[in-house]
Design an enzyme around this catalytic site. Structure first.
Site, PDB file in Angstrom:
ATOM      1  CG  ASN A  10      -1.829   1.145   1.318  1.00 16.85           C
ATOM      2  OD1 ASN A  10      -1.409   2.280   1.081  1.00 16.85           O
ATOM      3  ND2 ASN A  10      -3.077   0.917   1.652  1.00 16.85           N
ATOM      4  CG  HIS A  13       0.725   6.473   4.595  1.00 21.86           C
ATOM      5  ND1 HIS A  13      -0.180   7.493   4.830  1.00 21.86           N
ATOM      6  CD2 HIS A  13       0.138   5.333   5.023  1.00 21.86           C
ATOM      7  CE1 HIS A  13      -1.263   6.979   5.406  1.00 21.86           C
ATOM      8  NE2 HIS A  13      -1.089   5.675   5.528  1.00 21.86           N
ATOM      9  CG  HIS A  46      -8.166   4.208   0.814  1.00 18.28           C
ATOM     10  ND1 HIS A  46      -8.352   4.120   2.174  1.00 18.28           N
ATOM     11  CD2 HIS A  46      -9.371   4.582   0.306  1.00 18.28           C
ATOM     12  CE1 HIS A  46      -9.608   4.423   2.475  1.00 18.28           C
ATOM     13  NE2 HIS A  46     -10.245   4.719   1.356  1.00 18.28           N
ATOM     14  NE  ARG A  48      -9.298   8.596   4.126  1.00 19.76           N
ATOM     15  CZ  ARG A  48      -9.590   7.751   5.115  1.00 19.76           C
ATOM     16  NH1 ARG A  48      -8.856   6.680   5.316  1.00 19.76           N
ATOM     17  NH2 ARG A  48     -10.596   7.986   5.913  1.00 19.76           N
ATOM     18  NE  ARG A  52      -7.600  11.601   5.202  1.00 16.74           N
ATOM     19  CZ  ARG A  52      -8.126  11.085   6.308  1.00 16.74           C
ATOM     20  NH1 ARG A  52      -7.394  10.330   7.093  1.00 16.74           N
ATOM     21  NH2 ARG A  52      -9.367  11.316   6.641  1.00 16.74           N
ATOM     22  CD  GLU A  76      -7.109  -0.070   1.013  1.00 17.18           C
ATOM     23  OE1 GLU A  76      -7.400   0.939   1.683  1.00 17.18           O
ATOM     24  OE2 GLU A  76      -6.183  -0.819   1.306  1.00 17.18           O
ATOM     25  CB  THR A 107      -9.433   2.122   7.163  1.00 17.24           C
ATOM     26  OG1 THR A 107      -9.028   2.818   5.994  1.00 17.24           O
ATOM     27  CG2 THR A 107     -10.776   1.471   6.935  1.00 17.24           C
ATOM     28  CD  GLU A 157      -7.034  -6.180   3.025  1.00 16.68           C
ATOM     29  OE1 GLU A 157      -7.078  -6.272   1.790  1.00 16.68           O
ATOM     30  OE2 GLU A 157      -6.335  -5.344   3.624  1.00 16.68           O
ATOM     31  CG  HIS A 199      -5.350  -1.233   9.164  1.00 17.50           C
ATOM     32  ND1 HIS A 199      -4.883  -0.550  10.259  1.00 17.50           N
ATOM     33  CD2 HIS A 199      -5.895  -0.297   8.350  1.00 17.50           C
ATOM     34  CE1 HIS A 199      -5.166   0.739  10.119  1.00 17.50           C
ATOM     35  NE2 HIS A 199      -5.770   0.923   8.968  1.00 17.50           N
TER      36      HIS A 199
HETATM   37  N1  PXP Z   1      -5.846  -2.981   4.031  1.00 19.34           N
HETATM   38  C1  PXP Z   1      -6.791  -2.022   4.064  1.00 19.34           C
HETATM   39  C2  PXP Z   1      -8.176  -2.361   3.652  1.00 19.34           C
HETATM   40  C3  PXP Z   1      -6.463  -0.702   4.459  1.00 19.34           C
HETATM   41  O1  PXP Z   1      -7.419   0.255   4.502  1.00 19.34           O
HETATM   42  C4  PXP Z   1      -5.129  -0.407   4.788  1.00 19.34           C
HETATM   43  C5  PXP Z   1      -4.741   0.989   5.153  1.00 19.34           C
HETATM   44  O2  PXP Z   1      -5.018   1.846   4.107  1.00 19.34           O
HETATM   45  C6  PXP Z   1      -4.183  -1.440   4.717  1.00 19.34           C
HETATM   46  C7  PXP Z   1      -4.580  -2.723   4.356  1.00 19.34           C
HETATM   47  C8  PXP Z   1      -2.748  -1.205   5.043  1.00 19.34           C
HETATM   48  O3  PXP Z   1      -2.607  -0.817   6.365  1.00 19.34           O
HETATM   49  P1  PXP Z   1      -1.231  -0.227   6.871  1.00 19.34           P
HETATM   50  O4  PXP Z   1      -0.957   1.003   6.069  1.00 19.34           O
HETATM   51  O5  PXP Z   1      -1.481   0.048   8.305  1.00 19.34           O
HETATM   52  O6  PXP Z   1      -0.198  -1.298   6.655  1.00 19.34           O
END
Ligand code: PXP
Length: 257
Positions: A10, A13, A46, A48, A52, A76, A107, A157, A199
């Site tokens: 992901n 960030h 994602h 959003r 952001r 996402e 999330t 998930e 997550h």
């Molecule tokens: N899976 C989903 C559905 C998420 O919303 C996120 C965060 O955007 C992640 C996985 C990844 O989480 P993290 O960034 O905390 O590793």
């Protein structure tokens, strides 16, 4: 030994850091290229509603990049008409439906599929009709897993946030959260759903999740982007991959559900 786990990276960030100053650096697409070179099996982003971090242009670029590389993009998205239209325009390999509240930092919980059946089911149907594989981000809760099957999702998930936080904070509930994740994975697989998890995972928390035999994919972002500051993105991903593979190899094979 169980089958190899897929790792989706992901890259939200990377966009968070870019947006802190505006402009175009660091570029999430460059991070995606590096992640794929380091052995990631796919890219997750994602978009959003408040934009952001990831932007519409990022999604466009990531859709092109992943298609060119023949690797999956996991989009996402909140369950809204706007996001559905964007997904249908780009036709990513997969869409993961997540709950979204503007005031949240990340999330925070899983999608309430049981309560949201009537809103979620038609979105799942539209995405599936377009050939997009649909995943629902849910808590390890038997009611939500059943509801995910009932709305027609192909994948769940499992939200590993509560488990990860409890481990990091040394709280005893961690064991209970982990057992709930194991039970949910077995239930979901028994219902014919593919099982992903993610997550809050880091080097410490990934092993027990990777060892759950029904889990076939992990999606990890924030920790790896943070770790990249110290060791570089490729090294961080390679280490995560190694920890996943070791945990998986040591785990008992999946027994009949
Ligand atoms: N899976 C989903 C559905 C998420 O919303 C996120 C965060 O955007 C992640 C996985 C990844 O989480 P993290 O960034 O905390 O590793």
């Amino acid at each position: 030994m169980s089958a190899r786990l897929r790792l989706g990276i992901n890259i939200d960030h990377v966009a968070t850091i870019r947006n802190a100053r505006g402009g175009s650096a660091p570029d999430p697409s460059r991070a995606a290229e590096l992640a794929l070179a380091a052995g990631a099996d796919g890219i997750t982003a994602h978009l959003r509603e408040d934009r952001r971090h990831i932007s519409d242009a990022d999604i466009e670029a990531l859709a092109v990049l992943t298609r060119r590389r023949g690797l999956p993009l996991n989009f996402e998205m909140a369950v809204t008409e706007e996001m559905k239209a964007i997904a249908l325009r780009h036709r990513p390999h997969a869409a993961c439906l997540v709950p979204e509240r503007r005031e949240e930092v990340t999330t925070e919980g899983g999608l309430d599929v049981a309560k949201g059946h009537n809103t979620i089911a038609p979105v799942v149907a539209s995405l599936r009709d377009a050939g997009i594989r649909v995943s629902l981000f849910v808590e390890a809760n038997p009611i939500q897993i059943l509801a995910a099957r009932d709305v027609g999702a192909q994948v769940v998930e499992l939200h590993t946030g509560a488990y990860s936080d409890a481990v990091r904070e040394g709280r005893p509930e961690a064991a209970r959260y982990l057992q709930a994740l194991r039970d949910a994975a077995a239930q979901a697989a028994g219902l014919g759903l593919e099982v992903h998890a993610g997550h809050g995972l880091d080097y410490e928390t990934v092993g027990p999740i990777a060892a759950i035999p029904q889990v076939v994919e992990l999606n990890i972002g924030h920790f790896l982007i943070g770790e990249a500051i110290f060791t570089g993105l490729e090294a961080a991903i390679r280490r995560m991959r190694l920890l996943m593979d070791h945990a998986r190899a040591a785990a008992p094979a999946e027994s009949a559900a």
